[in-house]
Design a protein around this motif. Structure first.
Motif, PDB file in Angstrom:
ATOM      1  N   THR A 169     -13.176 -28.366  59.775  1.00 24.18           N
ATOM      2  CA  THR A 169     -13.184 -29.211  58.464  1.00 24.18           C
ATOM      3  C   THR A 169     -13.488 -28.359  57.235  1.00 24.18           C
ATOM      4  N   ARG A 170     -14.756 -27.907  57.395  1.00 21.11           N
ATOM      5  CA  ARG A 170     -15.241 -27.456  56.309  1.00 21.11           C
ATOM      6  C   ARG A 170     -14.520 -26.167  55.736  1.00 21.11           C
ATOM      7  N   ALA A 171     -13.623 -25.491  56.542  1.00 24.96           N
ATOM      8  CA  ALA A 171     -12.946 -24.424  56.327  1.00 24.96           C
ATOM      9  C   ALA A 171     -11.651 -24.621  55.616  1.00 24.96           C
ATOM     10  N   GLU A 172     -11.306 -26.152  55.770  1.00 21.43           N
ATOM     11  CA  GLU A 172      -9.835 -26.717  55.259  1.00 21.43           C
ATOM     12  C   GLU A 172      -9.661 -26.140  53.773  1.00 21.43           C
ATOM     13  N   PRO A 173      -8.602 -26.001  53.244  1.00 24.05           N
ATOM     14  CA  PRO A 173      -8.410 -26.016  51.893  1.00 24.05           C
ATOM     15  C   PRO A 173      -8.762 -27.255  51.031  1.00 24.05           C
ATOM     16  N   GLY A 174      -9.302 -27.364  50.123  1.00 17.90           N
ATOM     17  CA  GLY A 174      -9.545 -28.648  49.565  1.00 17.90           C
ATOM     18  C   GLY A 174     -10.694 -29.671  50.143  1.00 17.90           C
ATOM     19  N   CYS A 175     -11.472 -29.231  51.094  1.00 19.17           N
ATOM     20  CA  CYS A 175     -12.704 -29.962  51.650  1.00 19.17           C
ATOM     21  C   CYS A 175     -13.811 -29.304  50.698  1.00 19.17           C
ATOM     22  N   LEU A 176     -14.398 -30.523  49.775  1.00 20.96           N
ATOM     23  CA  LEU A 176     -15.448 -30.151  49.232  1.00 20.96           C
ATOM     24  C   LEU A 176     -16.667 -30.421  49.885  1.00 20.96           C
ATOM     25  N   ALA A 177     -16.768 -31.335  50.967  1.00 23.11           N
ATOM     26  CA  ALA A 177     -17.826 -31.753  51.577  1.00 23.11           C
ATOM     27  C   ALA A 177     -17.377 -32.360  52.903  1.00 23.11           C
ATOM     28  N   PHE A 178     -18.251 -32.199  53.956  1.00 23.57           N
ATOM     29  CA  PHE A 178     -17.925 -32.949  55.219  1.00 23.57           C
ATOM     30  C   PHE A 178     -19.308 -32.947  56.073  1.00 23.57           C
ATOM     31  N   ALA A 179     -19.522 -34.144  56.481  1.00 25.48           N
ATOM     32  CA  ALA A 179     -20.913 -34.159  57.156  1.00 25.48           C
ATOM     33  C   ALA A 179     -20.518 -35.498  58.191  1.00 25.48           C
ATOM     34  N   VAL A 180     -21.071 -35.291  59.578  1.00 26.43           N
ATOM     35  CA  VAL A 180     -21.165 -36.416  60.642  1.00 26.43           C
ATOM     36  C   VAL A 180     -22.374 -36.112  61.265  1.00 26.43           C
ATOM     37  N   ASP A 181     -23.261 -36.987  60.699  1.00 19.64           N
ATOM     38  CA  ASP A 181     -24.822 -36.854  61.189  1.00 19.64           C
ATOM     39  C   ASP A 181     -24.994 -38.095  62.116  1.00 19.64           C
ATOM     40  N   PRO A 182     -26.145 -37.854  63.268  1.00 19.70           N
ATOM     41  CA  PRO A 182     -26.500 -38.982  64.070  1.00 19.70           C
ATOM     42  C   PRO A 182     -27.336 -39.788  63.222  1.00 19.70           C
ATOM     43  N   THR A 183     -27.412 -41.242  63.717  1.00 24.61           N
ATOM     44  CA  THR A 183     -28.385 -42.002  63.220  1.00 24.61           C
ATOM     45  C   THR A 183     -29.424 -42.417  64.247  1.00 24.61           C
ATOM     46  N   ASP A 184     -30.201 -43.372  63.836  1.00 21.80           N
ATOM     47  CA  ASP A 184     -31.262 -43.734  64.782  1.00 21.80           C
ATOM     48  C   ASP A 184     -30.679 -44.379  66.026  1.00 21.80           C
ATOM     49  N   ASP A 185     -29.486 -44.918  65.940  1.00 21.56           N
ATOM     50  CA  ASP A 185     -28.624 -45.467  67.233  1.00 21.56           C
ATOM     51  C   ASP A 185     -27.933 -44.268  67.741  1.00 21.56           C
ATOM     52  N   PRO A 186     -28.246 -43.850  69.113  1.00 21.69           N
ATOM     53  CA  PRO A 186     -27.649 -42.742  69.750  1.00 21.69           C
ATOM     54  C   PRO A 186     -26.048 -42.813  69.965  1.00 21.69           C
TER      55      PRO A 186
END
Length: 95
Positions: free
Chosen positions: A34-51
């Protein structure tokens, strides 16, 4: 005037450990592609305190880039492996 950016914020909410295992197995490649896609400015999928919950934040240059991302995801390993996992997303335009 330039096209508005597309912003997605929300959460990926796994139903059980099997869903969470699918996310963990496919996430790194999904983020890299996704980060390599043209037009992607930012992309994050981060874990939370809930697994079973991941925070999702996406920024794309315009609606065309976001639509291309969505189309790629539907056909990807990530898309197939996580298709049944509930998402709670808000998508909006930002200038």
């Amino acid at each position: 005037m330039s096209a508005p950016r597309i912003v997605l914020d929300g959460a990926l909410r796994c139903r059980d450990e099997a869903d969470a295992a699918a996310v963990r197995a496919h996430l790194a490649k999904h983020v890299r592609l996704t980060r390599a896609e043209p037009g992607c400015l930012a992309f994050a999928v981060d874990p939370t305190d809930d697994p079973l919950v991941w925070e999702v934040r996406e920024r794309f240059a315009d609606a065309e880039a976001f639509a291309a991302h969505q189309a790629r995801v539907r056909e990807s390993e990530w898309g197939r492996a996580t298709a049944g996992i509930p998402r709670a997303y808000e998508v909006r335009e930002e200038r």
